[in-house]
Design a protein around this motif. Structure first.
Motif, mmCIF file in Angstrom:
data_model
loop_
_atom_site.group_PDB
_atom_site.id
_atom_site.type_symbol
_atom_site.label_atom_id
_atom_site.label_comp_id
_atom_site.label_asym_id
_atom_site.label_seq_id
_atom_site.Cartn_x
_atom_site.Cartn_y
_atom_site.Cartn_z
ATOM 1 N N ARG A 5 0.921 -1.326 -0.036
ATOM 2 C CA ARG A 5 -0.006 -0.007 -0.003
ATOM 3 C C ARG A 5 1.056 1.310 -0.094
ATOM 4 N NH1 ARG A 5 -3.335 -3.543 0.925
ATOM 5 N NH2 ARG A 5 -5.129 -3.981 2.118
ATOM 6 N N ARG A 6 0.596 2.158 -0.965
ATOM 7 C CA ARG A 6 1.514 3.489 -0.729
ATOM 8 C C ARG A 6 1.141 4.162 0.407
ATOM 9 N NH1 ARG A 6 -0.185 8.287 -4.648
ATOM 10 N NH2 ARG A 6 -1.938 7.483 -3.892
ATOM 11 N N VAL A 7 2.060 4.733 0.916
ATOM 12 C CA VAL A 7 1.958 5.827 2.248
ATOM 13 C C VAL A 7 2.252 6.837 1.454
ATOM 14 C CG1 VAL A 7 3.020 6.226 4.240
ATOM 15 C CG2 VAL A 7 2.776 3.746 3.766
ATOM 16 N N THR A 8 1.437 7.917 2.139
ATOM 17 C CA THR A 8 1.371 9.453 1.683
ATOM 18 C C THR A 8 1.597 10.193 2.916
ATOM 19 O OG1 THR A 8 0.528 10.913 0.097
ATOM 20 C CG2 THR A 8 -0.984 9.298 0.880
ATOM 21 N N ASP A 9 1.801 11.434 2.488
ATOM 22 C CA ASP A 9 1.729 12.320 3.644
ATOM 23 C C ASP A 9 0.688 13.583 3.032
ATOM 24 O OD1 ASP A 9 3.249 13.545 1.668
ATOM 25 O OD2 ASP A 9 4.785 14.073 3.097
ATOM 26 N N THR A 10 0.015 13.294 2.069
ATOM 27 C CA THR A 10 -1.205 14.458 1.595
ATOM 28 C C THR A 10 -2.180 14.383 2.446
ATOM 29 O OG1 THR A 10 -2.040 12.627 0.095
ATOM 30 C CG2 THR A 10 -0.370 14.200 -0.692
ATOM 31 N N LEU A 11 -2.883 15.464 2.724
ATOM 32 C CA LEU A 11 -4.010 15.495 3.482
ATOM 33 C C LEU A 11 -5.248 14.916 2.964
ATOM 34 C CD1 LEU A 11 -3.516 19.042 4.881
ATOM 35 C CD2 LEU A 11 -3.007 17.135 6.096
ATOM 36 N N LEU A 12 -6.079 14.373 3.674
ATOM 37 C CA LEU A 12 -7.265 13.679 3.308
ATOM 38 C C LEU A 12 -8.513 14.394 3.128
ATOM 39 C CD1 LEU A 12 -7.012 10.046 4.933
ATOM 40 C CD2 LEU A 12 -6.711 10.651 2.453
ATOM 41 N N THR A 13 -9.230 14.454 2.310
ATOM 42 C CA THR A 13 -10.457 15.320 2.431
ATOM 43 C C THR A 13 -11.581 14.288 2.783
ATOM 44 O OG1 THR A 13 -11.172 14.800 0.260
ATOM 45 C CG2 THR A 13 -9.611 16.532 0.443
ATOM 46 N N PRO A 14 -12.685 14.945 3.162
ATOM 47 C CA PRO A 14 -13.980 13.967 3.371
ATOM 48 C C PRO A 14 -14.168 13.170 2.406
ATOM 49 C CG PRO A 14 -14.259 16.216 4.343
ATOM 50 C CD PRO A 14 -12.945 16.424 3.449
ATOM 51 N N VAL A 15 -14.157 13.832 1.192
ATOM 52 C CA VAL A 15 -14.447 12.903 -0.005
ATOM 53 C C VAL A 15 -13.582 11.700 -0.300
ATOM 54 C CG1 VAL A 15 -14.493 12.778 -2.490
ATOM 55 C CG2 VAL A 15 -15.550 14.798 -1.138
ATOM 56 N N ASP A 16 -12.172 11.892 -0.035
ATOM 57 C CA ASP A 16 -11.435 10.950 0.013
ATOM 58 C C ASP A 16 -11.477 9.660 1.069
ATOM 59 O OD1 ASP A 16 -9.554 12.069 -1.838
ATOM 60 O OD2 ASP A 16 -8.350 13.188 -0.170
ATOM 61 N N VAL A 17 -12.152 10.014 2.298
ATOM 62 C CA VAL A 17 -12.519 9.049 3.263
ATOM 63 C C VAL A 17 -13.761 8.262 2.948
ATOM 64 C CG1 VAL A 17 -13.211 8.790 5.737
ATOM 65 C CG2 VAL A 17 -11.453 10.386 5.173
ATOM 66 N N VAL A 18 -14.813 9.065 2.180
ATOM 67 C CA VAL A 18 -15.990 8.376 1.849
ATOM 68 C C VAL A 18 -15.314 7.525 0.630
ATOM 69 C CG1 VAL A 18 -18.120 8.956 0.506
ATOM 70 C CG2 VAL A 18 -17.262 10.273 2.319
ATOM 71 N N ARG A 19 -14.675 7.885 -0.383
ATOM 72 C CA ARG A 19 -14.276 7.155 -1.379
ATOM 73 C C ARG A 19 -13.547 5.808 -0.810
ATOM 74 N NH1 ARG A 19 -11.817 11.596 -5.182
ATOM 75 N NH2 ARG A 19 -13.785 12.448 -6.163
ATOM 76 N N GLN A 20 -12.423 5.960 -0.159
ATOM 77 C CA GLN A 20 -11.946 4.710 0.705
ATOM 78 C C GLN A 20 -12.923 3.584 1.156
ATOM 79 O OE1 GLN A 20 -8.872 3.675 -0.074
ATOM 80 N NE2 GLN A 20 -8.880 2.129 1.209
ATOM 81 N N LEU A 21 -13.800 4.409 2.093
ATOM 82 C CA LEU A 21 -14.720 3.584 2.741
ATOM 83 C C LEU A 21 -15.858 2.853 1.729
ATOM 84 C CD1 LEU A 21 -15.871 5.656 5.830
ATOM 85 C CD2 LEU A 21 -14.460 3.511 5.877
ATOM 86 N N SER A 22 -16.047 3.376 0.603
ATOM 87 C CA SER A 22 -16.859 2.809 -0.441
ATOM 88 C C SER A 22 -16.084 1.793 -0.821
ATOM 89 C CB SER A 22 -17.258 3.663 -1.162
ATOM 90 O OG SER A 22 -18.023 3.479 -2.460
#
Length: 126
Positions: A5-22
């Protein structure tokens, strides 16, 4: 071998969290369907191995102990298939637990992100 899994230090947005959960929800659904098929296969293979062993035992001659061992040898390949199918089921259950854990982490991240957004200053005018 393992999934990287790629590890990143970019900030997550609420949309990113929802996409990942989906995405994780889809993975979980697929894993549960695969588990169902694997469990059916494991049950069928276990039954087949047991029946081969029982038939060999009943058709054997000699002492009880001798017939038991002859039956086990006769069912060897079937027993291996059943044990392998059962190992696949165990692996799939562990995989499902991992996905569930990742979902819980994602939910926690979402809660933390929402909390952070609440404390940020906000103005409707640019």
């Amino acid at each position: 071998a393992g999934v990287r899994r790629r590890v990143t230090d970019t900030l997550l947005t609420p949309v990113d969290v929802v996409r990942q959960l989906s995405k994780l929800g889809g993975e979980l659904d697929a894993a549960v369907r695969t588990l169902k098929s694997a469990e059916i296969e494991a049950v069928e293979k276990r039954h087949e191995a047991d029946m081969v062993e029982s038939r060999a035992f009943l058709s054997g001659d000699g002492s009880m102990d001798l017939r038991k061992h002859q039956a086990r040898v006769a069912a060897d390949k079937f027993e291996l298939g059943a044990m392998t199918a059962e190992a696949v089921v165990k692996h799939l259950r562990a995989h499902i637990r991992t996905i569930e854990t990742r979902i819980e982490i994602g939910r926690s991240m979402g809660v933390a992100l929402r909390s952070e957004l609440k404390i940020l200053p906000y103005s409707e005018t640019p």
